[in-house]
Design an enzyme around this catalytic site. Structure first.
Site, PDB file in Angstrom:
ATOM      1  CD  GLN A  85      -3.071  -0.949   1.065  1.00 54.62           C
ATOM      2  OE1 GLN A  85      -3.582   0.167   1.084  1.00 54.62           O
ATOM      3  NE2 GLN A  85      -3.684  -2.009   0.610  1.00 54.62           N
ATOM      4  NE  ARG A 126       3.471   2.817  13.629  1.00 56.09           N
ATOM      5  CZ  ARG A 126       3.288   3.087  12.330  1.00 56.09           C
ATOM      6  NH1 ARG A 126       2.225   2.619  11.701  1.00 56.09           N
ATOM      7  NH2 ARG A 126       4.160   3.793  11.658  1.00 56.09           N
ATOM      8  CG  ASP A 170      -5.031  -5.405   6.236  1.00 54.58           C
ATOM      9  OD1 ASP A 170      -4.764  -4.306   6.780  1.00 54.58           O
ATOM     10  OD2 ASP A 170      -5.176  -5.546   5.002  1.00 54.58           O
ATOM     11  CB  ALA A 200     -12.229  -3.957   9.215  1.00 55.51           C
ATOM     12  CG  ASP A 251      -4.651   3.887  10.354  1.00 54.31           C
ATOM     13  OD1 ASP A 251      -5.227   4.854   9.812  1.00 54.31           O
ATOM     14  OD2 ASP A 251      -3.436   3.644  10.189  1.00 54.31           O
ATOM     15  CB  CYS A 256      -5.591   8.665   5.874  1.00 59.19           C
ATOM     16  SG  CYS A 256      -6.306   7.277   5.020  1.00 59.19           S
TER      17      CYS A 256
HETATM   18  N1  SAH Z   1      -2.564   1.099  10.549  1.00 62.05           N
HETATM   19  C1  SAH Z   1      -1.720   0.640   9.481  1.00 62.05           C
HETATM   20  C2  SAH Z   1      -2.105   1.240   8.137  1.00 62.05           C
HETATM   21  C3  SAH Z   1      -3.479   0.879   7.679  1.00 62.05           C
HETATM   22  S1  SAH Z   1      -3.685   1.130   5.975  1.00 62.05           S
HETATM   23  C4  SAH Z   1      -0.265   0.932   9.831  1.00 62.05           C
HETATM   24  O1  SAH Z   1      -0.005   1.610  10.831  1.00 62.05           O
HETATM   25  O2  SAH Z   1       0.608   0.472   9.087  1.00 62.05           O
HETATM   26  C5  SAH Z   1      -5.247   0.455   5.703  1.00 62.05           C
HETATM   27  C6  SAH Z   1      -5.293  -1.054   5.656  1.00 62.05           C
HETATM   28  O3  SAH Z   1      -6.656  -1.414   5.565  1.00 62.05           O
HETATM   29  C7  SAH Z   1      -4.606  -1.701   4.474  1.00 62.05           C
HETATM   30  O4  SAH Z   1      -3.665  -2.625   4.925  1.00 62.05           O
HETATM   31  C8  SAH Z   1      -5.732  -2.432   3.717  1.00 62.05           C
HETATM   32  O5  SAH Z   1      -5.334  -3.699   3.218  1.00 62.05           O
HETATM   33  C9  SAH Z   1      -6.751  -2.604   4.797  1.00 62.05           C
HETATM   34  N2  SAH Z   1      -8.158  -2.725   4.396  1.00 62.05           N
HETATM   35  C10 SAH Z   1      -8.822  -2.029   3.442  1.00 62.05           C
HETATM   36  N3  SAH Z   1     -10.132  -2.358   3.442  1.00 62.05           N
HETATM   37  C11 SAH Z   1     -10.298  -3.276   4.425  1.00 62.05           C
HETATM   38  C12 SAH Z   1     -11.423  -3.980   4.938  1.00 62.05           C
HETATM   39  N4  SAH Z   1     -12.642  -3.796   4.438  1.00 62.05           N
HETATM   40  N5  SAH Z   1     -11.234  -4.821   5.974  1.00 62.05           N
HETATM   41  C13 SAH Z   1      -9.988  -5.017   6.499  1.00 62.05           C
HETATM   42  N6  SAH Z   1      -8.901  -4.376   6.056  1.00 62.05           N
HETATM   43  C14 SAH Z   1      -9.040  -3.506   5.036  1.00 62.05           C
END
Ligand code: SAH
Length: 399
Positions: free
Chosen positions: A204, A216, A254, A283, A303, A343
């Site tokens: 990503q 974090r 995820d 999620a 997030d 974001c």
């Molecule tokens: N918090 C993370 C960044 C999150 S980025 C960090 O600190 O690195 C957003 C993430 O959401 C991505 O990895 C993407 O694969 C995931 N994602 C997107 N849609 C989703 C869904 N419906 N259910 C679960 N994960 C999802």
């Protein structure tokens, strides 16, 4: 590139449209510029000087006649020379700030306008740079830019992640290329005493989210002695740091199997794999399933990717954050914590907070806001572009 003053085309603001730029704003919009036949004929991304209607120069930058943010200033000095040395100078200034802020070479080293380099994002993972060019102007400077990155940072590898959706509005196609060196595996990132792995070619964005470092830093110690659920866990940033900080169990969810693979690898590399479970699921579905099974966590972290991609989906996107808070709140143990981030550029911090509060209230939970935050300081915001500060988050303690 030859951009001696005489050779540069001149772009004119319409009468009365110079005030904002004169006061320090770095952009001129297409509807403020005289887009005559000469201007229209300029190749997208051309270096040009910007002038008031009476000819007074306001600065020098890049011009794309086919996009809304048509002129992006690089210098207020219209006689500046934009070349390898100019770019290296800006990159070095940005690097000096990071070296003041951080003790290890893992950070966003260039954050576009915030560092005086419109259209350029560059993350540094020690000797590996992952750059993203988002404007025709910066694209046209690619050769000088790569040389300048070499001068300022001497990377052994440079990846151009030129695959962001933003490029389409500048008339640019997408590609991922290795401009220097080679990539054989995920790249190691260090943060908060832990190591992680970033897929800089296919992950990503640039492969690692430096923007959540501050969040974090707060979440990890809060989770000591408790459990943590991270529902958009990506490569395990929040989850593994929590486990390393003393959480007794951590669940990461995820939708991306490649991201989960790197999360598991990070857990193992930090010796906490026995504390961590990473699973692939949606999620929202997983939050509902866990609520039915009556599981509770000291901390729930959410997030998600941007729910609001443009102004027109603001209302539906905001409902998404409300729903997330409503589904996450029941999983937070009494006196536990809920972290929700957005974001989405178009979501104001107060609007996010209001949705979170509505969401927890609909879940019949009450609580208090204990932290609100933004992106970490390696994502500086131009003083006249507060709207480019895209990330916002809040932590609530729930009763
Ligand atoms: N918090 C993370 C960044 C999150 S980025 C960090 O600190 O690195 C957003 C993430 O959401 C991505 O990895 C993407 O694969 C995931 N994602 C997107 N849609 C989703 C869904 N419906 N259910 C679960 N994960 C999802």
């Amino acid at each position: 590139m030859d951009n001696s003053q005489a050779a540069l085309p001149r772009v004119f603001l319409q009468a009365g449209r110079d005030r904002r730029v004169a006061l320090g704003h770095p952009w001129a919009y297409s509807n403020e510029i005289t887009i005559d036949a000469d201007a229209k004929a300029l190749p997208p991304g051309s270096l040009a000087t910007l002038h008031r209607v009476d000819g007074k120069p306001l600065g020098l930058g890049t011009f794309n006649p086919h996009t809304l943010i048509a002129f992006r200033l690089l210098s207020r000095d219209a006689s500046a020379t934009i070349d390898r040395a100019f770019l290296a100078n800006r990159i070095t200034r940005a690097l000096n700030l990071r070296q003041t802020l951080f003790d290890a070479p893992f950070y966003r080293v260039v954050h576009a306008e915030g560092d005086g380099l419109p259209g350029l994002i560059c993350d540094r993972l020690d000797g590996v740079l992952v750059a993203q060019i988002n404007t025709a102007g910066m694209q046209a400077l690619t050769d000088d830019l790569l040389a300048a990155l070499d001068d300022a940072l001497a990377p052994h590898t440079v990846v151009l992640r030129n695959d962001s959706p933003a490029r389409a509005s500048e008339g640019l196609s997408g590609s991922v290329t290795i401009a220097k060196g080679q990539i054989d595996d995920a790249i190691m990132v260090r943060e908060g005493g832990c190591c992680f792995f970033a897929d800089v070619l296919a992950g990503q964005k640039t492969g690692w989210f430096f923007d959540q470092r501050d969040a974090r830093d707060i979440i990890a110690p809060l989770s000591a002695g408790g459990s943590l659920l991270d529902v958009f866990c990506h490569t395990g940033g929040f989850a593994v740091r929590a486990a390393a900080a003393g959480a007794h169990s951590v669940v990461g969810v995820d939708s991306s199997e490649p991201a989960l693979h790197l999360a598991r690898r990070a857990a193992a590399a930090n010796g906490v794999e026995h504390l961590c479970a990473f699973r692939r699921a949606d999620a929202f579905t997983e939050l509902e399933r866990l609520a039915r099974s009556k599981e509770r966590f000291r901390i729930v972290v959410a997030d998600p990717p941007a729910f609001v991609k443009s102004r027109k989906d603001l209302a539906s996107g905001l409902r998404g954050y409300r729903k997330l808070a409503r589904l996450a709140a029941p999983l937070v143990a009494p006196q536990g914590f809920l972290f929700i981030a957005s974001c989405s550029h178009n979501v104001e911090p107060d609007a996010l907070l209001s949705e979170i509060v509505h969401g927890i209230s609909s879940a019949a939970r009450s609580g208090r806001i204990i932290h609100e935050g933004r992106a970490a300081p390696d994502h500086p915001v131009h003083t006249h572009l507060p709207e480019t500060s895209y990330l916002k988050w809040a932590i609530l303690q729930l009763d």
